[in-house]
Motif scaffolding. Structure first.
Motif, PDB file in Angstrom:
ATOM      1  N   GLN A 189      -1.928  12.259 -77.450  1.00 25.81           N
ATOM      2  CA  GLN A 189      -0.706  12.004 -78.206  1.00 25.81           C
ATOM      3  C   GLN A 189       0.489  12.303 -77.304  1.00 25.81           C
ATOM      4  O   GLN A 189       0.384  13.120 -76.385  1.00 25.81           O
ATOM      5  CB  GLN A 189      -0.643  12.904 -79.446  1.00 25.81           C
ATOM      6  N   VAL A 190       1.627  11.690 -77.577  1.00 28.50           N
ATOM      7  CA  VAL A 190       2.825  11.889 -76.766  1.00 28.50           C
ATOM      8  C   VAL A 190       3.161  13.375 -76.631  1.00 28.50           C
ATOM      9  O   VAL A 190       3.477  13.855 -75.549  1.00 28.50           O
ATOM     10  CB  VAL A 190       4.022  11.095 -77.337  1.00 28.50           C
ATOM     11  N   ASN A 191       3.051  14.127 -77.721  1.00 32.82           N
ATOM     12  CA  ASN A 191       3.396  15.555 -77.664  1.00 32.82           C
ATOM     13  C   ASN A 191       2.376  16.377 -76.875  1.00 32.82           C
ATOM     14  O   ASN A 191       2.601  17.550 -76.599  1.00 32.82           O
ATOM     15  CB  ASN A 191       3.561  16.129 -79.079  1.00 32.82           C
ATOM     16  N   GLU A 192       1.246  15.769 -76.494  1.00 29.83           N
ATOM     17  CA  GLU A 192       0.230  16.463 -75.688  1.00 29.83           C
ATOM     18  C   GLU A 192       0.354  16.141 -74.197  1.00 29.83           C
ATOM     19  O   GLU A 192      -0.380  16.707 -73.397  1.00 29.83           O
ATOM     20  CB  GLU A 192      -1.174  16.037 -76.142  1.00 29.83           C
ATOM     21  N   LEU A 193       1.231  15.214 -73.850  1.00 23.78           N
ATOM     22  CA  LEU A 193       1.331  14.775 -72.459  1.00 23.78           C
ATOM     23  C   LEU A 193       2.036  15.817 -71.598  1.00 23.78           C
ATOM     24  O   LEU A 193       3.231  15.750 -71.358  1.00 23.78           O
ATOM     25  CB  LEU A 193       2.050  13.425 -72.365  1.00 23.78           C
ATOM     26  N   ARG A 247      -0.983  19.598 -67.253  1.00 23.51           N
ATOM     27  CA  ARG A 247      -2.330  20.179 -67.295  1.00 23.51           C
ATOM     28  C   ARG A 247      -3.314  19.229 -67.976  1.00 23.51           C
ATOM     29  O   ARG A 247      -4.422  19.014 -67.491  1.00 23.51           O
ATOM     30  CB  ARG A 247      -2.274  21.516 -68.029  1.00 23.51           C
ATOM     31  N   LYS A 248      -2.920  18.641 -69.083  1.00 24.24           N
ATOM     32  CA  LYS A 248      -3.821  17.730 -69.811  1.00 24.24           C
ATOM     33  C   LYS A 248      -4.025  16.423 -69.054  1.00 24.24           C
ATOM     34  O   LYS A 248      -5.138  15.893 -69.008  1.00 24.24           O
ATOM     35  CB  LYS A 248      -3.275  17.446 -71.205  1.00 24.24           C
ATOM     36  N   THR A 249      -2.952  15.886 -68.478  1.00 25.11           N
ATOM     37  CA  THR A 249      -3.109  14.619 -67.755  1.00 25.11           C
ATOM     38  C   THR A 249      -3.966  14.828 -66.508  1.00 25.11           C
ATOM     39  O   THR A 249      -4.737  13.946 -66.139  1.00 25.11           O
ATOM     40  CB  THR A 249      -1.754  13.987 -67.397  1.00 25.11           C
TER      41      THR A 249
END
Length: 125
Positions: free
Chosen positions: A101-105, A108-110
């Motif tokens: 989700q946009v708010n997760e970008l 670290r996650k990418t």
């Protein structure tokens, strides 16, 4: 920063592990250790040093010791560039991963997604 030896056995390299990386259920140290193992880095517990003799020259020259892929953008970019073009979409094609989700970008996650895709490509080769 010096990389340290993984403290526990690595999980098997399979789709469950890839999902664990994507879903953040596998800790960063283990995620790094999986990639290091696949690249050929081996920790010598006798000398407390990393052995990079089995690592491809382009990695060994850039990273004599294994990099922290979660924290290092340049190392993750190098991973991305080493994925063959035909394998760039494996997360979507093989796992049906729709991305974050946009708010997760966050970096670290990418970077975890890049690692997961690289590992899928590694498994396919």
């Amino acid at each position: 920063m010096t990389a340290s030896s993984p403290l526990s056995p690595l999980p098997p390299l399979n789709t469950d592990t890839i999902w664990g990386i994507l879903n953040d259920t596998i800790d960063d140290a283990t995620v790094n250790a999986i990639v290091w193992h696949c690249l050929g880095y081996q920790f010598n517990s006798t000398t407390n040093l990393w052995d990079s003799s089995a690592v491809a020259p382009e990695w060994r020259e850039a990273y004599p010791e294994p990099p922290n892929f979660i924290e290092s953008r340049p190392a993750t970019v190098k991973l991305t560039r080493s994925i063959p073009a035909e394998n760039k979409q494996l997360l979507k094609e093989r796992l049906g991963f729709k991305g974050y989700q946009v708010n997760e970008l966050v970096p670290r996650k990418t970077r975890r997604a890049t690692i997961a895709n690289w590992l899928l490509s590694y498994m396919q080769q």
